[in-house]
Write a protein that holds these residues in place. Structure first.
Motif, PDB file in Angstrom:
ATOM      1  N   TYR A   1       1.085  -0.917   0.009  1.00 42.99           N
ATOM      2  CA  TYR A   1      -0.429   0.340   0.062  1.00 42.99           C
ATOM      3  C   TYR A   1       0.371   1.765   0.053  1.00 42.99           C
ATOM      4  O   TYR A   1       0.483   2.189  -0.424  1.00 42.99           O
ATOM      5  CB  TYR A   1      -1.177   0.137   0.965  1.00 42.99           C
ATOM      6  N   THR A   2       1.674   0.877   0.800  1.00 44.48           N
ATOM      7  CA  THR A   2       3.451   2.096   0.248  1.00 44.48           C
ATOM      8  C   THR A   2       4.395   1.959   0.502  1.00 44.48           C
ATOM      9  O   THR A   2       4.220   0.476   0.259  1.00 44.48           O
ATOM     10  CB  THR A   2       2.934   3.204   2.018  1.00 44.48           C
ATOM     11  N   THR A   3       5.029   2.591   0.173  1.00 36.15           N
ATOM     12  CA  THR A   3       6.334   1.826  -0.689  1.00 36.15           C
ATOM     13  C   THR A   3       7.248   3.854  -0.910  1.00 36.15           C
ATOM     14  O   THR A   3       7.101   4.808  -0.982  1.00 36.15           O
ATOM     15  CB  THR A   3       6.342   2.408  -1.969  1.00 36.15           C
ATOM     16  N   PRO A   4       7.971   3.778   0.372  1.00 37.60           N
ATOM     17  CA  PRO A   4       8.776   4.371   1.365  1.00 37.60           C
ATOM     18  C   PRO A   4      10.011   4.823   0.519  1.00 37.60           C
ATOM     19  O   PRO A   4      10.715   3.587   0.089  1.00 37.60           O
ATOM     20  CB  PRO A   4      10.034   3.903   2.444  1.00 37.60           C
ATOM     21  N   ARG A   5      10.659   5.918  -0.072  1.00 42.74           N
ATOM     22  CA  ARG A   5      11.356   6.445  -0.754  1.00 42.74           C
ATOM     23  C   ARG A   5      12.957   6.115  -0.170  1.00 42.74           C
ATOM     24  O   ARG A   5      13.242   6.291   0.963  1.00 42.74           O
ATOM     25  CB  ARG A   5      12.232   8.074  -1.273  1.00 42.74           C
ATOM     26  N   LEU A   6      14.241   6.371  -0.906  1.00 47.24           N
ATOM     27  CA  LEU A   6      15.256   5.031  -0.241  1.00 47.24           C
ATOM     28  C   LEU A   6      16.051   6.218  -0.382  1.00 47.24           C
ATOM     29  O   LEU A   6      16.385   6.744  -2.279  1.00 47.24           O
ATOM     30  CB  LEU A   6      15.840   3.813  -0.990  1.00 47.24           C
ATOM     31  N   LEU A   7      16.527   7.177   0.091  1.00 45.58           N
ATOM     32  CA  LEU A   7      17.516   8.677  -0.144  1.00 45.58           C
ATOM     33  C   LEU A   7      19.119   7.483   0.047  1.00 45.58           C
ATOM     34  O   LEU A   7      19.424   7.365   1.566  1.00 45.58           O
ATOM     35  CB  LEU A   7      17.479   9.474   1.180  1.00 45.58           C
ATOM     36  N   ILE A   8      20.035   7.451  -0.666  1.00 47.28           N
ATOM     37  CA  ILE A   8      21.323   6.698  -0.838  1.00 47.28           C
ATOM     38  C   ILE A   8      22.016   8.059  -1.196  1.00 47.28           C
ATOM     39  O   ILE A   8      22.647   8.019  -1.766  1.00 47.28           O
ATOM     40  CB  ILE A   8      21.364   5.866  -1.945  1.00 47.28           C
ATOM     41  N   ASP A   9      23.087   8.206   0.156  1.00 47.40           N
ATOM     42  CA  ASP A   9      23.689   9.518   0.021  1.00 47.40           C
ATOM     43  C   ASP A   9      25.626   9.132   0.357  1.00 47.40           C
ATOM     44  O   ASP A   9      24.948   8.327   0.850  1.00 47.40           O
ATOM     45  CB  ASP A   9      22.691  10.229   2.685  1.00 47.40           C
ATOM     46  N   SER A  10      25.726   9.545   0.817  1.00 43.91           N
ATOM     47  CA  SER A  10      27.480  10.247   0.676  1.00 43.91           C
ATOM     48  C   SER A  10      27.663  11.524   0.679  1.00 43.91           C
ATOM     49  O   SER A  10      27.314  12.569   0.715  1.00 43.91           O
ATOM     50  CB  SER A  10      27.770   9.431  -0.610  1.00 43.91           C
ATOM     51  N   THR A  11      28.713  11.807   1.122  1.00 46.31           N
ATOM     52  CA  THR A  11      29.332  13.069   1.713  1.00 46.31           C
ATOM     53  C   THR A  11      30.249  13.088   0.763  1.00 46.31           C
ATOM     54  O   THR A  11      31.017  14.892   1.089  1.00 46.31           O
ATOM     55  CB  THR A  11      30.021  12.797   3.597  1.00 46.31           C
ATOM     56  N   MET A  12      30.673  12.041  -0.261  1.00 44.59           N
ATOM     57  CA  MET A  12      31.630  12.326  -1.090  1.00 44.59           C
ATOM     58  C   MET A  12      31.093  11.893  -2.406  1.00 44.59           C
ATOM     59  O   MET A  12      30.667  10.612  -2.261  1.00 44.59           O
ATOM     60  CB  MET A  12      33.227  12.177  -0.731  1.00 44.59           C
ATOM     61  N   PRO A  13      31.903  12.199  -3.448  1.00 44.02           N
ATOM     62  CA  PRO A  13      31.642  11.255  -4.609  1.00 44.02           C
ATOM     63  C   PRO A  13      32.563  10.630  -4.356  1.00 44.02           C
ATOM     64  O   PRO A  13      33.387  10.075  -4.037  1.00 44.02           O
ATOM     65  CB  PRO A  13      32.113  12.268  -5.949  1.00 44.02           C
ATOM     66  N   GLY A  14      32.344   8.976  -5.306  1.00 47.52           N
ATOM     67  CA  GLY A  14      33.076   7.952  -5.265  1.00 47.52           C
ATOM     68  C   GLY A  14      32.594   7.020  -4.211  1.00 47.52           C
ATOM     69  O   GLY A  14      33.930   6.080  -3.631  1.00 47.52           O
ATOM     70  N   SER A  15      31.744   7.188  -3.499  1.00 49.47           N
ATOM     71  CA  SER A  15      31.637   6.136  -2.354  1.00 49.47           C
ATOM     72  C   SER A  15      30.222   4.743  -2.805  1.00 49.47           C
ATOM     73  O   SER A  15      30.009   4.241  -2.127  1.00 49.47           O
ATOM     74  CB  SER A  15      30.670   6.875  -1.382  1.00 49.47           C
ATOM     75  N   GLY A  16      30.062   5.269  -4.195  1.00 50.74           N
ATOM     76  CA  GLY A  16      29.006   3.720  -4.201  1.00 50.74           C
ATOM     77  C   GLY A  16      27.799   3.913  -4.776  1.00 50.74           C
ATOM     78  O   GLY A  16      27.144   2.644  -4.504  1.00 50.74           O
ATOM     79  N   LYS A  17      26.630   5.381  -5.156  1.00 51.15           N
ATOM     80  CA  LYS A  17      25.656   5.601  -5.059  1.00 51.15           C
ATOM     81  C   LYS A  17      25.435   4.858  -5.899  1.00 51.15           C
ATOM     82  O   LYS A  17      24.208   4.146  -6.669  1.00 51.15           O
ATOM     83  CB  LYS A  17      25.810   7.215  -4.754  1.00 51.15           C
ATOM     84  N   THR A  18      26.206   5.646  -7.686  1.00 50.67           N
ATOM     85  CA  THR A  18      25.318   4.754  -8.685  1.00 50.67           C
ATOM     86  C   THR A  18      25.573   3.209  -8.780  1.00 50.67           C
ATOM     87  O   THR A  18      24.354   2.734  -9.522  1.00 50.67           O
ATOM     88  CB  THR A  18      26.192   4.949 -10.077  1.00 50.67           C
ATOM     89  N   THR A  19      26.766   2.477  -7.710  1.00 51.08           N
ATOM     90  CA  THR A  19      26.172   1.387  -8.240  1.00 51.08           C
ATOM     91  C   THR A  19      25.251   0.450  -7.753  1.00 51.08           C
ATOM     92  O   THR A  19      24.862  -0.158  -7.950  1.00 51.08           O
ATOM     93  CB  THR A  19      28.079   0.568  -7.299  1.00 51.08           C
ATOM     94  N   VAL A  20      25.242   0.820  -6.430  1.00 50.80           N
ATOM     95  CA  VAL A  20      23.813   0.608  -5.704  1.00 50.80           C
ATOM     96  C   VAL A  20      22.757   0.148  -6.441  1.00 50.80           C
ATOM     97  O   VAL A  20      21.770   0.110  -7.191  1.00 50.80           O
ATOM     98  CB  VAL A  20      23.052   1.821  -4.291  1.00 50.80           C
TER      99      VAL A  20
END
Length: 444
Positions: free
Chosen positions: A38-57
């Protein structure tokens, strides 16, 4: 399956807290059951700096989530809506620190769609071409799971309240594997098939599934965590306990950020919270002018002359803030003396908003155990108001209640004063939540 999915993420994603690997696993599976939860949470993939793997996730979500679509950025609200017009899809948005920046033109419409689409049935009116070169308005769905990746993105508070955050950090020690899809694509596809099979197997048991959530998980927080807890319960084993641990961690983080001033609260919540903090012990009625002085001394950065508002709090502004936040207005007991506020009138508001409520095991404001409610509910020092009990806060005599009288009866659930004959007969106040409703059923 969830164990293997968690292990999969652990091979390729570096997180400072291993519990976030469990979170990634639960959220991934929940995208396959979004309609049922019924509901679906937004997932925030955060990092303090580039190159942390966000695009990989997001690359892994592209292969493991339900009907994924990856967007490097969002160009228009219409594009986001049209992606969802033929059914639920998992939207993976990269670089939200730029695409959802508050300074970007038209970002309000994008945010509005993301905010509305976390609940099933959400729609947005869109102009679509019609015969004869005309345009017609059509309601188009906005519901669907969304993963947003960015470097410390400045998202609005209402978007963050619908989001669960995962923090990534660079793998400077080289402990994780590269996501070399030439070699791991087949394994990812096999894992996807197992996720889909699990979702199909439990799909019928998910809708309206009753699950227990940790104390304090309510409102918007409940809406975003209940889908993941349902997935965990359906999976069984140790996963319900993992989900509860994740929820408690989130509640603790939110509480710590509020106490540290890192979360911005609306002015109405600030005024009500500060009023609770500065209210004189064992006193029911306090004049508005006295409250203004106490508030300025208690929180000068917010209510003083150097606040962002640009001037010191006034009686008129206090009244406006309290009225807007609670529909409580000042009163003049007995028709004479200064106007002010009654603790008995504000107590239900404080209780309903969770102000002054301590969680089990947390230390109380004056050193009591966490099981003890806020001091405003000490039944031995709350005075009975003579006259019509439905006229909350009505006084006889001077504005301040000085004389001691018999303690007022209090709610058996939350210890809030019972202010009407009906609630006194049942021993349960008028608040409608799970704890109070359960007490009513037991009493009946």
């Amino acid at each position: 399956m969830l164990d293997d999915l968690e292990e999969w993420f652990g091979r390729f994603i570096a997180v400072p807290d291993d519990r976030d690997l469990s979170l990634l696993a639960l959220w991934t599976v929940s995208t396959h059951l979004a309609v049922e939860t019924y509901t679906t949470p937004r997932l925030l993939i955060d990092s303090t700096m580039p190159g942390s793997g966000k695009t990989t996730v997001l690359d892994h979500f592209q292969r493991l989530c339900f009907a994924p679509v990856q967007a490097a950025s969002l160009s228009s609200p219409a594009l986001l809506v049209r992606l969802l017009q033929n059914g639920v899809r998992t939207i993976c948005i990269d670089e939200v620190d730029r695409s959802l920046s508050p300074n970007k033109p038209g970002v309000e419409d994008l945010i509005g769609i993301l905010n509305s689409g976390y609940r099933r049935g959400a729609t947005r009116p869109v102009l679509v071409p019609a015969k004869g070169g005309n345009w017609v308005v059509k309601e188009m769905p906005t519901f669907g799971p969304v993963a947003m990746a960015g470097n410390s993105p400045r998202l609005p508070d209402d978007t963050r309240s619908r989001s669960i955050r995962v923090l990534l950090m660079p793998d400077i020690d080289g402990t994780i594997e590269d996501s070399d899809w030439e070699y791991i694509e087949d394994a990812a596809q096999a894992l996807y098939m197992r996720i889909a099979a699990f979702a199909d197997a439990v799909r019928g048991s998910i809708p309206q599934m009753q699950v227990d959530l940790p104390k304090g998980c309510m409102g918007r927080t409940k809406e975003k965590w209940r889908p993941l807890k349902r997935v965990a319960v359906a999976a069984g084993s140790h996963w319900p306990e993992i989900a509860d641990e994740l929820i408690r961690r989130n509640l603790d983080e939110d509480r710590a950020e509020r106490e540290a001033g890192l979360q911005r609260m609306p002015p109405g919540m600030v005024i009500l919270s500060d009023l609770h903090e500065i209210w004189p012990e064992y006193t029911d009625f306090v004049a508005t002018q006295e409250l203004v002085g106490k508030l300025v001394r208690h929180n000068p950065e917010y209510w003083g002359a150097n606040s962002s508002y640009g001037k010191e709090l006034t009686v008129k502004r206090l009244g406006s803030l309290v009225s807007q936040a609670s529909k409580v207005t000042s009163q003049r007991p007995g028709g004479r003396g200064p106007r002010g506020y009654s603790r008995l009138v504000l107590a239900p508001v404080w209780n309903r908003l969770g102000i002054g409520r301590n969680q089990p095991g947390a230390s109380g404001g004056t050193g009591e155990s966490g099981a003890v409610r806020s001091r405003i509910n000490r039944d031995s020092h709350v005075h009975r108001i003579e006259g019509d009990p439905t006229q909350t806060g009505a006084q006889t005599g001077s504005p301040q209640v000085e004389a001691k009288s018999d303690p007022a009866p209090t709610c058996t659930v939350c210890r809030q004063p019972l202010m009407t004959d009906a609630t006194r007969r049942t021993g349960i106040c008028a608040i409608r939540d799970d704890d109070h409703n359960a007490a009513r059923e037991t009493a009946a």
